[in-house]
Design an enzyme around this catalytic site. Structure first.
Site: not given
Length: 542
Positions: A348, A351, A429
């Site tokens: 997670d 990025e 999300d």
């Protein structure tokens, strides 16, 4: 060619003006590489999307010529590519994007972004796919890939025209026209690879929450699925299992014995997936930080100092996955981690996401000391979109080596167009509302049309409180998604299926979703870990 000469060629190429792109056949019949000039072709960075970079760089013998030839304009370091197609052409693809399935009339940017609560008009999400699938009026299809890791604008607002705009210079690859979209995607898979072979259990239902905060709570949830006869094969552990969000650690009070926990889960038919993120706590004495510092593993600022940015553990440093030696170092951490009985790994925040930053990520001026086969030493602007994929690659390859009898399972939030070789992904999300339920269908389909078939949303919505009707409908659709994954954030109501009580059973029954829910039994390797009639009773006895 030396790095200095290569740089000089790139600078000269980026100042060229405009014209038709030159082409050569590559890979197989019907696939063409286009460049602005021969100098641009020679100066292009290695491909991070192609499974074998040489397949993009070495021409093949072919008598075929492209039916459609892009034009280009280069100005002030930017390269604009335009491809004109017949009237009536419709556009799809563009990877992980919100909104409608057909992309005609839309504009998106490939720049991996922490996009909590995104909407139908959000232009950058967590993954980047500089790819468009065009369906022509005669039913044939054509694919086009801008083979660049840099921020790229994909503009489909002008009818029948595909435009890519990114820093110069980069090649463009076309696939087709072929008789059908499936034929285009087959050809694309020959270039970028196919999806990794997921373990059978990963096709069942996955239950997650931010967070199940103790061993007792994890086992309570798993046993309740069993007792109620609801299909579920996987329990996920979010960040609260760790010691102060230090990755590759376990909280000694709440998760004192992870091996025993996993053994208990396996005994009742569940697998366990655990999360390590890339942000490593900047703390002497923490074994991952000390080891990484000894290996000179961290991404640097432009001045040569290690970059430090805030994420869950507080101040963090970040592994430079563009170096094979650092991927190997990370792989050793993964090997030790999975020795605790870890069945799958969840990457997670990769990025990479940075708190307290306007851009939500690290400065584009940061430096990666990448291997030459990936592009060499470059700024973060060059490697940003590939960072999550390279992290997933390191994780997947070590899991594969650690136990050749098992298929690895990796889930990644951030990725690039070739990430499907190493990881599944989810649409992250989302919100608990009907609009996001609707969008989840087109998003999963769009990812499949962009080479990433193994994906799914947070069923029920990550943020906000689902109603019984919304959750029931979403569960029905979710059973058909390749990745069937329920997840919700902290401070929301519980989103396990039984949390909605008798009303959910009524909704499932009245809306005729029994057969769809029972699809979970078909997907579940254990078949609800018991008899088929358990699920029927759960749904039918309202």
């Amino acid at each position: 060619m030396s790095k200095m000469a290569n740089s000089e060629v790139k600078e000269a190429a980026s100042d060229s003006t405009a014209g038709k792109m030159i082409f050569e056949p590559i890979l197989e019949d019907g696939v063409f590489r286009f460049d602005c000039s021969a100098n641009d072709r020679d100066a292009a960075y290695p491909s991070l999307s192609f499974m074998n970079s040489n397949d993009r760089d070495v021409p093949i013998m072919s008598n075929k010529v492209p039916l459609y030839i892009p034009s280009f304009e280069c100005l002030l370091g930017q390269q604009l590519v335009k491809l004109e197609l017949p009237v009536g052409t419709s556009f799809y693809g563009t990877g992980e994007v919100s909104g409608q399935l057909e992309r005609t009339g839309k504009k998106v940017f490939t720049w991996n972004t922490d996009a909590w609560g995104y909407g139908p008009g959000t232009t950058s999400l967590y993954q980047s796919h500089p790819w468009v699938l065009a369906v022509l009026p005669n039913g044939e299809a054509l694919g086009i890939l801008a083979d660049t890791t840099r921020r790229c604008e994909i503009d489909l607002r002008i009818k029948c025209r595909i435009q890519f705009n990114a820093p110069a210079s980069f090649p463009v690859i076309t696939f087709g026209p072929f008789p059908s979209p499936s034929a285009v995607l087959t050809s694309l898979s020959h270039a970028i690879g196919t999806v990794f072979m997921a373990p059978k259990w990963s096709l069942g239902y996955h239950q997650c929450r931010w967070s199940y905060d103790s061993e007792e709570r994890v086992l309570e949830v798993a046993r309740k699925f069993w007792e109620k006869g609801i299909p579920c094969d996987v329990i996920w552990m979010d960040i609260d299992y760790m010691d102060g969000f230090r990755y590759f650690t376990f909280d000694k009070e709440r998760f004192p014995d992870p091996k025993s926990l996993v053994k208990d889960l396996h005994h009742i038919g569940f697998k366990a997936i655990w999360m390590p993120d890339p942000g490593i706590k900047h703390e002497k004495g923490y074994f991952v930080y000390d080891s990484g510092t000894d290996h000179d593993a961290w991404i640097q600022e432009a001045n040569g100092m290690y970059f430090v940015g805030d994420v869950w553990p507080g101040p963090c440093v970040f592994p430079d996955f563009t170096q094979s030696k650092i991927r190997s170092w990370w792989a050793n951490l993964v090997r030790d981690f999975i020795s605790n009985g870890v069945d799958g790994i969840w990457n997670d925040m990769n990025e990479p996401a940075i708190f307290k930053a306007i851009t939500k990520t690290m400065p584009e001026s940061n430096i990666h000391r990448g291997d030459n086969e990936l592009g060499g030493h470059q700024s973060h602007a060059h490697y940003h979109n590939a960072y999550g994929m390279l992290m997933a690659r390191s994780t997947y390859e070590e899991m594969e080596l650690a136990d050749k009898r098992k298929h690895p399972f990796v889930l990644t939030r951030a990725g690039f167009i070739a990430s499907q070789r190493y990881a599944a992904m989810w649409t992250r999300d989302n919100l608990s509302n009907w609009e996001h339920l609707h969008m989840s269908i087109s998003m999963v389909l769009q990812l499949g049309l962009s080479g990433q078939p193994l994906s799914g949303p947070d069923i029920g919505g990550f943020a906000g409180n689902a109603t019984p009707k919304l959750f029931g409908r979403w569960m029905g659709f979710g059973a058909m998604f390749p990745l069937c994954h329920g997840h919700s954030e902290t401070d929301t109501i519980n989103h396990e299926p039984w949390s909605f009580g008798e009303e959910l059973k009524y909704v499932l029954k009245q809306e005729g979703l029994k057969i769809i829910i029972l699809q979970l039994v078909r997907l579940s390797p254990k078949g609800v870990h018991g008899d088929f009639h358990c699920v029927w009773e759960f749904i039918a006895q309202a």
